[in-house]
Design a protein around this motif. Structure first.
Motif, PDB file in Angstrom:
ATOM      1  N   ALA A 178       0.834  -1.206   0.000  1.00  0.00           N
ATOM      2  CA  ALA A 178       0.000   0.000   0.000  1.00  0.00           C
ATOM      3  C   ALA A 178       0.870   1.258   0.000  1.00  0.00           C
ATOM      4  O   ALA A 178       0.559   2.245  -0.675  1.00  0.00           O
ATOM      5  CB  ALA A 178      -0.940  -0.012   1.206  1.00  0.00           C
ATOM      6  N   ASP A 179       1.972   1.241   0.757  1.00  0.00           N
ATOM      7  CA  ASP A 179       2.859   2.412   0.793  1.00  0.00           C
ATOM      8  C   ASP A 179       3.495   2.652  -0.571  1.00  0.00           C
ATOM      9  O   ASP A 179       3.646   3.808  -0.996  1.00  0.00           O
ATOM     10  CB  ASP A 179       3.942   2.216   1.853  1.00  0.00           C
ATOM     11  CG  ASP A 179       3.409   2.394   3.265  1.00  0.00           C
ATOM     12  OD1 ASP A 179       2.320   2.978   3.417  1.00  0.00           O
ATOM     13  OD2 ASP A 179       4.079   1.934   4.210  1.00  0.00           O
ATOM     14  N   GLN A 181       2.215   1.759  -3.486  1.00  0.00           N
ATOM     15  CA  GLN A 181       1.161   2.268  -4.362  1.00  0.00           C
ATOM     16  C   GLN A 181       0.887   3.741  -4.072  1.00  0.00           C
ATOM     17  O   GLN A 181       0.738   4.553  -4.992  1.00  0.00           O
ATOM     18  CB  GLN A 181      -0.107   1.444  -4.180  1.00  0.00           C
ATOM     19  CG  GLN A 181       0.007   0.020  -4.700  1.00  0.00           C
ATOM     20  CD  GLN A 181      -1.229  -0.793  -4.404  1.00  0.00           C
ATOM     21  OE1 GLN A 181      -2.080  -0.404  -3.598  1.00  0.00           O
ATOM     22  NE2 GLN A 181      -1.357  -1.947  -5.056  1.00  0.00           N
ATOM     23  N   LYS A 182       0.833   4.079  -2.800  1.00  0.00           N
ATOM     24  CA  LYS A 182       0.577   5.474  -2.423  1.00  0.00           C
ATOM     25  C   LYS A 182       1.673   6.387  -2.949  1.00  0.00           C
ATOM     26  O   LYS A 182       1.408   7.546  -3.333  1.00  0.00           O
ATOM     27  CB  LYS A 182       0.485   5.576  -0.899  1.00  0.00           C
ATOM     28  CG  LYS A 182      -0.006   6.926  -0.401  1.00  0.00           C
ATOM     29  CD  LYS A 182      -0.205   6.891   1.111  1.00  0.00           C
ATOM     30  CE  LYS A 182      -0.722   8.226   1.621  1.00  0.00           C
ATOM     31  NZ  LYS A 182      -0.944   8.199   3.090  1.00  0.00           N
ATOM     32  N   LEU A 185       1.145   8.188  -6.370  1.00  0.00           N
ATOM     33  CA  LEU A 185       0.202   9.295  -6.557  1.00  0.00           C
ATOM     34  C   LEU A 185       0.906  10.568  -7.047  1.00  0.00           C
ATOM     35  O   LEU A 185       0.401  11.245  -7.955  1.00  0.00           O
ATOM     36  CB  LEU A 185      -0.569   9.556  -5.258  1.00  0.00           C
ATOM     37  CG  LEU A 185      -1.622   8.505  -4.880  1.00  0.00           C
ATOM     38  CD1 LEU A 185      -2.133   8.740  -3.466  1.00  0.00           C
ATOM     39  CD2 LEU A 185      -2.792   8.536  -5.873  1.00  0.00           C
ATOM     40  N   LEU A 209      -6.568   5.634  -6.265  1.00  0.00           N
ATOM     41  CA  LEU A 209      -7.191   5.942  -4.976  1.00  0.00           C
ATOM     42  C   LEU A 209      -8.142   4.821  -4.564  1.00  0.00           C
ATOM     43  O   LEU A 209      -8.204   4.435  -3.392  1.00  0.00           O
ATOM     44  CB  LEU A 209      -7.931   7.276  -5.051  1.00  0.00           C
ATOM     45  CG  LEU A 209      -7.045   8.523  -5.150  1.00  0.00           C
ATOM     46  CD1 LEU A 209      -7.883   9.735  -5.531  1.00  0.00           C
ATOM     47  CD2 LEU A 209      -6.320   8.770  -3.826  1.00  0.00           C
ATOM     48  N   LEU A 212      -6.221   1.898  -3.294  1.00  0.00           N
ATOM     49  CA  LEU A 212      -5.718   2.181  -1.947  1.00  0.00           C
ATOM     50  C   LEU A 212      -6.811   2.171  -0.888  1.00  0.00           C
ATOM     51  O   LEU A 212      -6.522   2.329   0.298  1.00  0.00           O
ATOM     52  CB  LEU A 212      -5.025   3.543  -1.943  1.00  0.00           C
ATOM     53  CG  LEU A 212      -3.678   3.606  -2.685  1.00  0.00           C
ATOM     54  CD1 LEU A 212      -3.261   5.051  -2.918  1.00  0.00           C
ATOM     55  CD2 LEU A 212      -2.613   2.864  -1.877  1.00  0.00           C
ATOM     56  N   GLN A 214      -9.106   4.407  -0.652  1.00  0.00           N
ATOM     57  CA  GLN A 214      -9.509   5.785  -0.366  1.00  0.00           C
ATOM     58  C   GLN A 214     -10.734   6.110  -1.228  1.00  0.00           C
ATOM     59  O   GLN A 214     -10.671   6.870  -2.197  1.00  0.00           O
ATOM     60  CB  GLN A 214      -8.340   6.731  -0.652  1.00  0.00           C
ATOM     61  CG  GLN A 214      -7.118   6.457   0.205  1.00  0.00           C
ATOM     62  CD  GLN A 214      -5.960   7.399  -0.082  1.00  0.00           C
ATOM     63  OE1 GLN A 214      -6.139   8.487  -0.642  1.00  0.00           O
ATOM     64  NE2 GLN A 214      -4.761   7.002   0.305  1.00  0.00           N
TER      65      GLN A 214
END
Length: 582
Positions: A178-179, A181-182, A185, A209, A212, A214
């Motif tokens: 996840a980090d 992928q983030k 952004l 998003l 993730l 979000q």
């Protein structure tokens, strides 16, 4: 991701064709001709950063032609892993554009993004101004969380192809943390700032998003993006985000609007069909019929309409629709429901053949359970053989298949054989809680209370919060008027987990009766009867009322118990125990 990268579509189309071997070579000067030549060692980014002047290509040697032939054979038979390795070896030894392209594409197909990036870099050395090469390097860099290379490659790709559809470039990021992928952004944000005219970047941002989790931010992003330029894929992403946020009404509005705006889009239609079938909307039958009439050859839509017709007892329509699906990916499901329809129509032989046509889980287990009922009185040995074969083919389903076999003999009244089957099953699967629980229930019917207590205790050792086991053991003790304090604790624990279960409410009422708490017992038993018509609960309530000197109402509940079950053993036992005159 819902979209496929144009690069991947293009290269996959190339891969399925028989390639002319001569098309993979050039006649320029040869740098290294041996297959044992040292591979290139520069990184993908460094390769792509070299001069825009195309480098000289090298012709393949005879041995390399043989390797190329093996690679093409592997490609044509679908062994993309072997083909990728062979093309990678060739690309590291020769400067040949088509070899570099194929090595890049094949490594994407097999998910080797490190190698994909390496070969994309080589491709760009050979053809620096090729937008698809930069697209490939973007995909590989994003998949490897290489933000620096990804940013440069993405911006170069967009400089060469301002209208590029970049959302598919995220296809390889699913294995990232996840980090990681983030961290991608900002790459998209920079590209969007540099290329504001390209609305595909905003779509990719909304997809990321969503990946993730979000969802609210993703929903805001996709709505803004759709306002700039809409498409079915963007609408479907908004629809899915509403579902993730459990906003069913808005999801329904979005998918209905998409179906109206894009009436010929099969992806929208199939998504709408799946949603409509699961939805509680009163018009869903009409919706599914309309979708089927427009897309009669879409199996997903036919399946949804078939299931809806079956659920509505419209078996004629369901039968026609399921017949259309017997040669589709929903073949097992179609045969299973056609078998159920044959049972409803009282054609047992046809039903049996349908159930036997189901080949694999998840419908195999249900089909064999149905078959055991169809053949229980005529061909129980054949049912056993079918169950045995299924256990051999699908060992993971073995415990539930043993349970079906034991239940077959229970229904036939052969309790000795049923208990023997449970013994075999537990020898094969010692400690299986479902088998232990089922055998315990049969032991209760046979008065084998030691076995019941042993099995349920073992279940609770493995699963302390198993509400069914807590309730069964607690009720058995209460019914036998023993271990009442512990029985109450077990039943209360079961109630904590399933407070609205009428069977557990009955147990609660019965244990309170045994403890002398008659008003509390009455309250729980009445509550149970509010949601379940049961001769056993009615008889229990009659006993509680009788002990409170409410004989007239008690008699009415006994009458009710016998109306629900003319041979109610519980009611007869209470009449005998309390010496009720009837």
């Amino acid at each position: 991701m819902t979209s496929t990268a144009p690069f991947k579509r293009t290269m996959l189309a190339t891969l399925v064709l028989s390639l002319a071997l001569s098309g993979c070579t050039t006649t320029a000067s040869q740098a290294e001709s041996s297959d044992n030549a040292a591979p290139q060692t520069d990184s993908s980014d460094a390769q792509a950063s070299r001069s825009d002047t195309p480098i000289a290509t090298t012709p393949l040697t005879g041995e390399a032609f043989y390797t190329l032939l093996l690679a093409e054979i592997a490609t044509n038979r679908g062994d993309y892993g072997a083909a990728a390795q062979l093309y990678s070896r060739l690309d590291r030894q020769y400067d040949d554009l088509e070899v570099a392209q194929r090595a890049t594409a094949l490594n994407q197909v097999v998910g080797n993004y490190d190698a994909m990036g390496e070969h994309a870099g080589h491709w760009l050395r050979l053809e620096p101004e090729n937008a698809e090469g930069w697209q490939a390097l973007t995909i590989a860099s994003l998949a490897n969380a290489d933000k620096v290379t990804a940013s440069r490659a993405l911006n170069q790709w967009l400089a060469l192809d301002p209208d590029a559809k970049i959302e598919g470039a995220l296809a390889g990021i699913t294995t990232l943390t996840a980090d990681q992928q983030k961290g991608l952004l900002p790459v998209l944000a920079e590209a969007e700032a540099n290329h504001p005219e390209n609305t595909s970047i905003g779509f990719a941002n909304a997809q990321l998003l969503s990946t993730l989790g979000q969802y609210e931010q993703g929903l805001e992003a996709i709505r803004a993006n759709r306002a700039q330029q809409d498409s079915p894929d963007k609408g479907l992403l908004e629809f899915r985000l509403h579902l993730e946020l459990n906003d069913i009404e808005q999801a329904r509005t979005v998918i209905s609007d998409l179906a109206e705006r894009y009436p010929n889009n099969s992806q929208v239609a199939t998504t709408f069909a799946g949603f409509a079938y699961a939805d509680s909307d009163t018009n869903k039958t009409e919706t599914l019929e309309s979708l089927f009439n427009r897309f009669p050859n879409e199996p997903v839509i036919a399946r949804a309409f078939a299931r809806e017709s079956f659920d509505n007892d419209d078996y004629d329509t369901a039968e026609v629709l399921f017949e259309r699906l017997v040669n589709s990916e929903f073949s097992d499901e179609a045969h299973y429901f056609l078998g159920r329809i044959s049972r409803i129509n009282r054609v047992p032989d046809e039903a049996a053949q349908r159930f036997l046509s189901v080949e694999a889980p998840p419908y195999l287990v249900s089909a064999l359970a149905e078959l055991s009922e169809v053949w229980q009185g005529t061909r129980p040995t054949d049912v056993q053989e079918a169950l045995h074969q299924a256990r051999q083919n699908y060992p993971a389903q073995s415990p539930v298949l043993w349970r079906i076999e034991a239940d077959l003999f229970r229904r036939l009244g052969d309790t000795d054989q049923a208990m023997a089957v449970y013994g075999q099953a537990l020898s094969a699967h010692p400690g299986d809680t479902s088998l232990l629980y089922d055998q315990a229930l049969m032991a209760a019917n046979l008065g084998q209370y030691e076995l019941l207590e042993k099995n349920l205790t073992e279940v609770l050792e493995q699963e302390p919060d198993n509400a069914s086991a807590l309730n069964a053991l607690g009720y058995t003790w209460a019914d036998r008027n023993m271990n009442l304090d512990q029985a109450k604790r077990y039943i209360d624990r079961a109630l904590e987990q399933q407070p609205d279960d009428p069977a557990i409410q009955d147990s609660k009422g019965w244990v309170e009766y045994r403890l002398g708490n008659l008003e509390e017992a009455e309250r729980w038993l009445r509550r149970s009867l509010e949601s379940m018509e049961s001769d056993e609960v009615a008889a229990h309530l009659a006993a509680v009322l009788w002990e409170q000197n409410k004989q007239e109402e008690a008699q009415r509940w006994l009458d009710q118990a016998f109306s629900w079950n003319s041979n109610s053993p519980t009611a007869r036992n209470i009449i005998e125990t309390l010496d009720i005159d009837r």
